[in-house]
Structures are given as structure tokens and as C-alpha cells.
Motif scaffolding. Structure first.
Motif, PDB file in Angstrom:
ATOM      1  N   SER A  57       0.690  -1.403   0.005  1.00 31.63           N
ATOM      2  CA  SER A  57      -0.193  -0.190  -0.239  1.00 31.63           C
ATOM      3  C   SER A  57       0.735   1.267   0.152  1.00 31.63           C
ATOM      4  O   SER A  57       1.904   1.215   0.529  1.00 31.63           O
ATOM      5  CB  SER A  57      -0.830   0.039   1.163  1.00 31.63           C
ATOM      6  OG  SER A  57      -1.586   1.186   1.399  1.00 31.63           O
ATOM      7  N   PHE A  59      -0.124   3.957   1.367  1.00 33.41           N
ATOM      8  CA  PHE A  59      -0.293   4.525   2.601  1.00 33.41           C
ATOM      9  C   PHE A  59      -0.331   3.556   3.933  1.00 33.41           C
ATOM     10  O   PHE A  59      -1.152   3.469   4.638  1.00 33.41           O
ATOM     11  CB  PHE A  59      -1.896   5.120   2.530  1.00 33.41           C
ATOM     12  CG  PHE A  59      -1.921   5.959   1.289  1.00 33.41           C
ATOM     13  CD1 PHE A  59      -1.298   7.257   1.130  1.00 33.41           C
ATOM     14  CD2 PHE A  59      -2.826   5.298   0.399  1.00 33.41           C
ATOM     15  CE1 PHE A  59      -1.836   7.965   0.175  1.00 33.41           C
ATOM     16  CE2 PHE A  59      -3.006   6.214  -0.816  1.00 33.41           C
ATOM     17  CZ  PHE A  59      -2.649   7.329  -1.193  1.00 33.41           C
ATOM     18  N   ASP A  60       0.895   3.080   3.889  1.00 35.98           N
ATOM     19  CA  ASP A  60       1.070   2.096   5.160  1.00 35.98           C
ATOM     20  C   ASP A  60       1.182   2.752   6.650  1.00 35.98           C
ATOM     21  O   ASP A  60       0.654   2.378   7.493  1.00 35.98           O
ATOM     22  CB  ASP A  60       2.159   1.339   4.841  1.00 35.98           C
ATOM     23  CG  ASP A  60       2.186   0.165   3.713  1.00 35.98           C
ATOM     24  OD1 ASP A  60       0.755  -0.283   3.798  1.00 35.98           O
ATOM     25  OD2 ASP A  60       2.923  -0.348   3.167  1.00 35.98           O
ATOM     26  N   SER A  61       1.857   3.945   6.597  1.00 34.53           N
ATOM     27  CA  SER A  61       2.130   4.613   7.704  1.00 34.53           C
ATOM     28  C   SER A  61       1.016   5.089   8.565  1.00 34.53           C
ATOM     29  O   SER A  61      -0.086   5.526   7.709  1.00 34.53           O
ATOM     30  CB  SER A  61       3.039   5.785   7.397  1.00 34.53           C
ATOM     31  OG  SER A  61       2.423   6.788   6.997  1.00 34.53           O
ATOM     32  N   PRO A  62       0.994   5.096   9.728  1.00 34.70           N
ATOM     33  CA  PRO A  62      -0.175   5.563  10.708  1.00 34.70           C
ATOM     34  C   PRO A  62      -0.702   7.028  10.387  1.00 34.70           C
ATOM     35  O   PRO A  62      -1.711   7.375  10.604  1.00 34.70           O
ATOM     36  CB  PRO A  62       0.489   5.450  12.158  1.00 34.70           C
ATOM     37  CG  PRO A  62       1.459   4.362  12.028  1.00 34.70           C
ATOM     38  CD  PRO A  62       1.963   4.497  10.796  1.00 34.70           C
ATOM     39  N   ALA A  64       0.009   8.649   7.317  1.00 31.95           N
ATOM     40  CA  ALA A  64      -0.966   8.618   6.196  1.00 31.95           C
ATOM     41  C   ALA A  64      -2.303   8.247   6.226  1.00 31.95           C
ATOM     42  O   ALA A  64      -3.357   8.688   5.837  1.00 31.95           O
ATOM     43  CB  ALA A  64      -0.179   7.583   4.983  1.00 31.95           C
ATOM     44  N   GLN A  65      -2.536   7.129   7.236  1.00 27.36           N
ATOM     45  CA  GLN A  65      -4.046   6.563   7.256  1.00 27.36           C
ATOM     46  C   GLN A  65      -4.834   7.813   8.123  1.00 27.36           C
ATOM     47  O   GLN A  65      -5.768   8.056   7.684  1.00 27.36           O
ATOM     48  CB  GLN A  65      -3.746   5.228   8.147  1.00 27.36           C
ATOM     49  CG  GLN A  65      -3.370   4.002   7.417  1.00 27.36           C
ATOM     50  CD  GLN A  65      -4.508   3.710   6.346  1.00 27.36           C
ATOM     51  OE1 GLN A  65      -5.583   3.494   6.780  1.00 27.36           O
ATOM     52  NE2 GLN A  65      -4.057   3.665   5.236  1.00 27.36           N
ATOM     53  N   ILE A  68      -5.808  10.250   5.583  1.00 24.02           N
ATOM     54  CA  ILE A  68      -6.724   9.838   4.529  1.00 24.02           C
ATOM     55  C   ILE A  68      -8.308   9.961   5.525  1.00 24.02           C
ATOM     56  O   ILE A  68      -9.125  10.501   5.019  1.00 24.02           O
ATOM     57  CB  ILE A  68      -6.665   8.292   4.421  1.00 24.02           C
ATOM     58  CG1 ILE A  68      -5.444   8.462   3.119  1.00 24.02           C
ATOM     59  CG2 ILE A  68      -7.875   7.523   3.630  1.00 24.02           C
ATOM     60  CD1 ILE A  68      -4.896   6.945   3.017  1.00 24.02           C
ATOM     61  N   ARG A  69      -8.195   9.660   6.674  1.00 27.65           N
ATOM     62  CA  ARG A  69      -9.610   9.710   7.512  1.00 27.65           C
ATOM     63  C   ARG A  69      -9.864  11.130   7.683  1.00 27.65           C
ATOM     64  O   ARG A  69     -11.201  11.460   7.709  1.00 27.65           O
ATOM     65  CB  ARG A  69      -9.236   8.982   8.937  1.00 27.65           C
ATOM     66  CG  ARG A  69      -9.247   7.611   9.010  1.00 27.65           C
ATOM     67  CD  ARG A  69      -9.307   6.888  10.530  1.00 27.65           C
ATOM     68  NE  ARG A  69      -8.128   7.133  11.086  1.00 27.65           N
ATOM     69  CZ  ARG A  69      -6.996   6.497  11.199  1.00 27.65           C
ATOM     70  NH1 ARG A  69      -6.620   5.689  10.300  1.00 27.65           N
ATOM     71  NH2 ARG A  69      -6.031   6.857  11.938  1.00 27.65           N
ATOM     72  N   GLN A  72     -11.409  12.015   4.403  1.00 25.15           N
ATOM     73  CA  GLN A  72     -12.754  11.287   4.118  1.00 25.15           C
ATOM     74  C   GLN A  72     -13.827  11.960   4.926  1.00 25.15           C
ATOM     75  O   GLN A  72     -14.716  12.337   4.492  1.00 25.15           O
ATOM     76  CB  GLN A  72     -12.454   9.923   4.759  1.00 25.15           C
ATOM     77  CG  GLN A  72     -11.796   8.929   3.766  1.00 25.15           C
ATOM     78  CD  GLN A  72     -11.563   7.670   3.990  1.00 25.15           C
ATOM     79  OE1 GLN A  72     -11.065   7.348   5.516  1.00 25.15           O
ATOM     80  NE2 GLN A  72     -11.951   6.520   3.319  1.00 25.15           N
TER      81      GLN A  72
END
Length: 92
Positions: A57, A59-62, A64-65, A68-69, A72
Motif C-alpha cells: 500500500s 499509505f502504510d504509515s499511521p 498517512a492513514q 486519509i481519515r 474522508q
């Protein structure tokens, strides 16, 4: 023959215009992620697909996640990976 992992910087490539339709809020999130990384939407999509082809992915890093949230929530994209199969499209 070079594999994706063996391609060298500066390799000559040919890009094509791609006509696809993508859910509006998803596009907003993708554009925000591209801007955050100082890249174009096309470059971001190439990166996502290249990583996916290798089973990884982008966006593996916390961090990046979390970004994204945040995007969103900002753009009202609440569905997850499997809910896209149940989308019903509106005409407009």
C-alpha cells in the motif's frame, strides 16, 4: 526485461489519457492526498497501482492513514473498500 522494481529513474515511458469515472468524494480525497504530497492526481494513481501490483500500500504509515481519515471526514466519504461495489450512480 525490467520488472517494476528494476526500472531505473529516468526510464522513458509513454502516458495515455484515461477516461474513467470515479465517485466524486473519492476524487476529492485523492486530489487532497496528491496535493499533500506535491504530486499530480495521475502520479498518485500510478503510485497506488504500482504498490498494489507488488502487494503493498502507498499509505502504510499511521500518519498517512490518519490524513486519509481526515480527508474522508472532510469530504463526507464514509464508505469502506467493499461498499464501493454497492454504489448506485445518480445521473447529473
Amino acid at each position: 526485461m525490467e520488472t517494476a522494481g528494476e526500472a531505473r529513474a529516468g526510464s522513458v515511458i509513454e502516458r495515455v489519457q484515461l477516461g474513467v469515472r470515479v465517485e466524486k468524494r473519492m476524487v476529492k480525497v485523492l486530489k487532497a492526498l496528491a496535493a499533500l504530497n506535491d504530486s499530480t492526481l495521475g502520479e498518485l494513481l500510478e503510485d497506488i497501482v504500482a504498490h498494489a501490483f507488488e502487494g503493498h500500500s502507498t499509505f502504510d504509515s499511521p500518519e498517512a492513514q490518519a490524513k486519509i481519515r481526515d480527508f474522508q471526514r472532510l469530504y463526507g466519504l464514509e464508505q469502506g473498500a467493499h461498499t464501493v461495489y454497492g454504489f448506485r450512480e445518480t445521473v447529473g
